[in-house]
Design a protein around this motif. Structure first.
Motif, PDB file in Angstrom:
ATOM      1  N   LYS A 175      20.647  51.600  27.826  1.00 10.59           N
ATOM      2  CA  LYS A 175      21.658  50.655  28.297  1.00 10.59           C
ATOM      3  C   LYS A 175      22.653  51.318  29.242  1.00 10.59           C
ATOM      4  O   LYS A 175      23.175  50.684  30.155  1.00 10.59           O
ATOM      5  N   ILE A 176      22.928  52.599  29.025  1.00  3.55           N
ATOM      6  CA  ILE A 176      23.920  53.308  29.823  1.00  3.55           C
ATOM      7  C   ILE A 176      23.317  53.840  31.121  1.00  3.55           C
ATOM      8  O   ILE A 176      23.926  53.732  32.190  1.00  3.55           O
ATOM      9  N   THR A 177      22.111  54.396  31.049  1.00  2.00           N
ATOM     10  CA  THR A 177      21.528  55.075  32.214  1.00  2.00           C
ATOM     11  C   THR A 177      20.414  54.292  32.890  1.00  2.00           C
ATOM     12  O   THR A 177      20.064  54.588  34.035  1.00  2.00           O
ATOM     13  N   GLY A 178      19.831  53.325  32.184  1.00  2.00           N
ATOM     14  CA  GLY A 178      18.673  52.625  32.722  1.00  2.00           C
ATOM     15  C   GLY A 178      17.388  53.427  32.591  1.00  2.00           C
ATOM     16  O   GLY A 178      16.318  52.980  32.988  1.00  2.00           O
ATOM     17  N   THR A 179      17.476  54.624  32.009  1.00  2.00           N
ATOM     18  CA  THR A 179      16.319  55.508  31.860  1.00  2.00           C
ATOM     19  C   THR A 179      15.697  55.327  30.483  1.00  2.00           C
ATOM     20  O   THR A 179      16.392  55.412  29.479  1.00  2.00           O
ATOM     21  N   GLU A 180      14.404  55.094  30.460  1.00  2.00           N
ATOM     22  CA  GLU A 180      13.713  54.883  29.189  1.00  2.00           C
ATOM     23  C   GLU A 180      13.174  56.196  28.651  1.00  2.00           C
ATOM     24  O   GLU A 180      12.620  57.012  29.379  1.00  2.00           O
ATOM     25  N   ARG A 181      13.374  56.409  27.374  1.00  2.00           N
ATOM     26  CA  ARG A 181      12.791  57.549  26.673  1.00  2.00           C
ATOM     27  C   ARG A 181      12.055  57.013  25.445  1.00  2.00           C
ATOM     28  O   ARG A 181      12.550  56.112  24.772  1.00  2.00           O
ATOM     29  N   ILE A 182      10.904  57.591  25.162  1.00  2.00           N
ATOM     30  CA  ILE A 182      10.141  57.233  23.975  1.00  2.00           C
ATOM     31  C   ILE A 182      10.247  58.394  23.001  1.00  2.00           C
ATOM     32  O   ILE A 182       9.892  59.537  23.339  1.00  2.00           O
ATOM     33  N   ALA A 183      10.752  58.119  21.805  1.00  2.00           N
ATOM     34  CA  ALA A 183      10.930  59.179  20.811  1.00  2.00           C
ATOM     35  C   ALA A 183       9.578  59.610  20.252  1.00  2.00           C
ATOM     36  O   ALA A 183       8.846  58.800  19.695  1.00  2.00           O
ATOM     37  N   ARG A 184       9.249  60.884  20.421  1.00  2.00           N
ATOM     38  CA  ARG A 184       8.014  61.452  19.866  1.00  2.00           C
ATOM     39  C   ARG A 184       8.334  62.806  19.246  1.00  2.00           C
ATOM     40  O   ARG A 184       9.063  63.607  19.833  1.00  2.00           O
ATOM     41  N   ARG A 185       7.758  63.082  18.084  1.00  2.00           N
ATOM     42  CA  ARG A 185       7.957  64.382  17.448  1.00  2.00           C
ATOM     43  C   ARG A 185       7.212  65.461  18.234  1.00  2.00           C
ATOM     44  O   ARG A 185       6.091  65.225  18.705  1.00  2.00           O
ATOM     45  N   ASN A 186       7.835  66.642  18.365  1.00  2.00           N
ATOM     46  CA  ASN A 186       7.112  67.723  19.023  1.00  2.00           C
ATOM     47  C   ASN A 186       6.119  68.357  18.053  1.00  2.00           C
ATOM     48  O   ASN A 186       6.199  68.177  16.834  1.00  2.00           O
ATOM     49  N   THR A 187       5.147  69.063  18.592  1.00  2.00           N
ATOM     50  CA  THR A 187       4.073  69.593  17.753  1.00  2.00           C
ATOM     51  C   THR A 187       4.500  70.837  16.980  1.00  2.00           C
ATOM     52  O   THR A 187       3.975  71.103  15.899  1.00  2.00           O
ATOM     53  N   ARG A 188       5.458  71.597  17.500  1.00  2.00           N
ATOM     54  CA  ARG A 188       5.830  72.848  16.849  1.00  2.00           C
ATOM     55  C   ARG A 188       6.657  72.621  15.591  1.00  2.00           C
ATOM     56  O   ARG A 188       6.345  73.137  14.519  1.00  2.00           O
ATOM     57  N   ASP A 189       7.733  71.822  15.714  1.00  2.00           N
ATOM     58  CA  ASP A 189       8.663  71.652  14.593  1.00  2.00           C
ATOM     59  C   ASP A 189       8.615  70.269  13.957  1.00  2.00           C
ATOM     60  O   ASP A 189       9.284  70.022  12.963  1.00  2.00           O
ATOM     61  N   GLN A 190       7.860  69.346  14.564  1.00  2.00           N
ATOM     62  CA  GLN A 190       7.806  67.968  14.089  1.00  2.00           C
ATOM     63  C   GLN A 190       9.192  67.315  14.076  1.00  2.00           C
ATOM     64  O   GLN A 190       9.547  66.579  13.153  1.00  2.00           O
ATOM     65  N   VAL A 191       9.978  67.611  15.109  1.00  2.00           N
ATOM     66  CA  VAL A 191      11.277  66.971  15.287  1.00  2.00           C
ATOM     67  C   VAL A 191      11.298  66.288  16.648  1.00  2.00           C
ATOM     68  O   VAL A 191      10.436  66.531  17.494  1.00  2.00           O
ATOM     69  N   TYR A 192      12.272  65.439  16.837  1.00  2.00           N
ATOM     70  CA  TYR A 192      12.447  64.759  18.115  1.00  2.00           C
ATOM     71  C   TYR A 192      13.422  65.558  18.974  1.00  2.00           C
ATOM     72  O   TYR A 192      14.505  65.919  18.509  1.00  2.00           O
ATOM     73  N   VAL A 193      13.041  65.835  20.201  1.00  2.00           N
ATOM     74  CA  VAL A 193      13.932  66.478  21.165  1.00  2.00           C
ATOM     75  C   VAL A 193      13.997  65.564  22.385  1.00  2.00           C
ATOM     76  O   VAL A 193      13.009  65.420  23.112  1.00  2.00           O
ATOM     77  N   ILE A 194      15.126  64.929  22.567  1.00  2.00           N
ATOM     78  CA  ILE A 194      15.292  63.943  23.640  1.00  2.00           C
ATOM     79  C   ILE A 194      16.278  64.519  24.645  1.00  2.00           C
ATOM     80  O   ILE A 194      17.408  64.867  24.293  1.00  2.00           O
ATOM     81  N   THR A 195      15.861  64.615  25.908  1.00  2.00           N
ATOM     82  CA  THR A 195      16.661  65.291  26.926  1.00  2.00           C
ATOM     83  C   THR A 195      16.886  64.400  28.132  1.00  2.00           C
ATOM     84  O   THR A 195      15.984  63.689  28.580  1.00  2.00           O
ATOM     85  N   TYR A 196      18.090  64.470  28.661  1.00  2.00           N
ATOM     86  CA  TYR A 196      18.459  63.777  29.893  1.00  2.00           C
ATOM     87  C   TYR A 196      19.011  64.816  30.866  1.00  2.00           C
ATOM     88  O   TYR A 196      19.752  65.723  30.459  1.00  2.00           O
ATOM     89  N   GLY A 197      18.660  64.690  32.122  1.00  2.00           N
ATOM     90  CA  GLY A 197      19.109  65.658  33.111  1.00  2.00           C
ATOM     91  C   GLY A 197      19.747  65.004  34.314  1.00  2.00           C
ATOM     92  O   GLY A 197      19.680  63.786  34.515  1.00  2.00           O
ATOM     93  N   LYS A 198      20.401  65.831  35.107  1.00  2.00           N
ATOM     94  CA  LYS A 198      20.997  65.443  36.386  1.00  2.00           C
ATOM     95  C   LYS A 198      21.927  64.235  36.236  1.00  2.00           C
ATOM     96  O   LYS A 198      22.844  64.259  35.436  1.00  2.00           O
ATOM     97  N   GLU A 199      21.697  63.166  37.022  1.00  2.00           N
ATOM     98  CA  GLU A 199      22.618  62.028  37.005  1.00  2.00           C
ATOM     99  C   GLU A 199      22.679  61.322  35.651  1.00  2.00           C
ATOM    100  O   GLU A 199      23.730  60.830  35.254  1.00  2.00           O
ATOM    101  N   GLN A 200      21.544  61.285  34.939  1.00  2.00           N
ATOM    102  CA  GLN A 200      21.553  60.643  33.617  1.00  2.00           C
ATOM    103  C   GLN A 200      22.448  61.416  32.645  1.00  2.00           C
ATOM    104  O   GLN A 200      23.175  60.826  31.854  1.00  2.00           O
ATOM    105  N   ALA A 201      22.401  62.731  32.714  1.00  2.00           N
ATOM    106  CA  ALA A 201      23.273  63.553  31.869  1.00  2.00           C
ATOM    107  C   ALA A 201      24.735  63.322  32.227  1.00  2.00           C
ATOM    108  O   ALA A 201      25.598  63.245  31.344  1.00  2.00           O
ATOM    109  N   GLN A 202      25.016  63.208  33.515  1.00  2.00           N
ATOM    110  CA  GLN A 202      26.391  62.938  33.945  1.00  2.00           C
ATOM    111  C   GLN A 202      26.882  61.597  33.422  1.00  2.00           C
ATOM    112  O   GLN A 202      28.012  61.480  32.940  1.00  2.00           O
ATOM    113  N   GLN A 203      26.042  60.571  33.526  1.00  2.00           N
ATOM    114  CA  GLN A 203      26.433  59.238  33.049  1.00  2.00           C
ATOM    115  C   GLN A 203      26.736  59.241  31.557  1.00  2.00           C
ATOM    116  O   GLN A 203      27.735  58.671  31.107  1.00  2.00           O
TER     117      GLN A 203
END
Length: 289
Positions: A175-203
């Protein structure tokens, strides 16, 4: 001198001039919403014998100021202590711990959504009304990162084992950035790591870390610093990815030709060719008819 009529109405209510203190853990209050998010991600609620038990939060001593803020916000006795110990990561780790034992306070916090014992996979956003940006800032202060990559690019990331929390973060940040992320567990730790960069991080930094908000000083400073970043003129801007829908897949299969589908679906021929291959080989499930 005329006597005051005790039945006469007051010209104004003096009590109305005094702000009413928010109820403890009223999650519509920004400070309590932040505190709850932080404790939900980085606190621990433990049971003792009988009605005994404790809610604790242990953090690096450099951030001790936030624990004193929790102490200020808590109308029950709580303590802030420090200790130095050896850990797997450092020979000399200086930490600070906030602790609360009052049963009434613990019961309320438990009802709001901090379970006793292990909780990393089962915590979820509150089911009552709450201040969303402040709650998420608390969660990110506890279990997130905000700053610069090795290449000098701004980023904001969040790590959690909770499916409900990761999904909610993706939903809210879209809703804030307009950028879609799909939550998926990583294979190493089985946790979710969700990252935003550049303009999305600023917003997100601007939205969550607003002036005067309660937050870790280091992350608040980083949030302000990344606002000054400007995309270099020669850095390509990649538009947000369009996700394939069931309707898109059905049309692609009907046409069976990547070139024709690229025109019909307003996509690249390469994208249509790859999607068609994935559908035909079973790597992507066929759309429901």
């Amino acid at each position: 001198m005329a006597e005051k009529d005790p039945s006469a109405p007051a010209l104004f209510d003096i009590g109305a001039l005094t702000p009413t203190a928010p109820t403890f853990m009223d999650l519509e209050d920004p400070e309590y919403a932040y505190m709850f998010g932080f404790l939900q991600a980085d606190g621990h609620l433990s049971r003792g014998s009988g009605q005994k038990g404790r809610l604790t939060a242990e953090i690096n001593a450099r951030d001790i100021h936030i624990l004193y803020e929790f102490q200020r916000l808590t109308p029950y006795y709580s303590s802030v202590t420090e200790r130095i110990r050896t850990t797997n990561f450092a020979e000399r780790h200086h930490s600070a711990t906030w602790a609360l034992s009052a049963l009434e306070a613990r019961s309320l916090i438990n009802e709001l959504g901090i379970p006793y014992g292990k909780k990393s996979r089962i915590i979820r956003p509150p089911r009552c009304q709450f201040s969303r940006p402040d709650y998420l800032r608390g969660v990110i202060d506890a279990d997130g990162s905000l700053g610069w990559t090795a290449e000098g690019l701004p980023f904001l990331s969040f790590t959690s084992a909770s499916t409900a929390l990761a999904a909610y973060l993706c939903h809210y940040t879209k809703k804030i950035t307009g950028t879609e992320r799909i939550a998926r567990r990583n294979t190493r730790d089985q946790v979710y790591v969700i990252t935003y960069g550049k303009e999305q991080a600023q917003q997100l930094a601007e939205h969550l870390y607003y002036p005067g908000c309660l937050a870790l000083e280091q992350k608040k400073a980083n949030a302000a610093a990344i606002q000054a970043w400007v995309r270099p003129a020669d850095m390509r801007f990649a538009p947000p990815r369009r996700r394939w829908t069931a309707a898109d897949d059905r049309e692609l299969l009907r046409l069976g030709d990547p070139a024709a589908a690229a025109v019909a679906l307003d996509r690249t021929e390469q994208s249509c060719s790859m999607r068609l291959w994935r559908l035909r080989t079973g790597r992507t499930p066929m759309p429901a008819q």
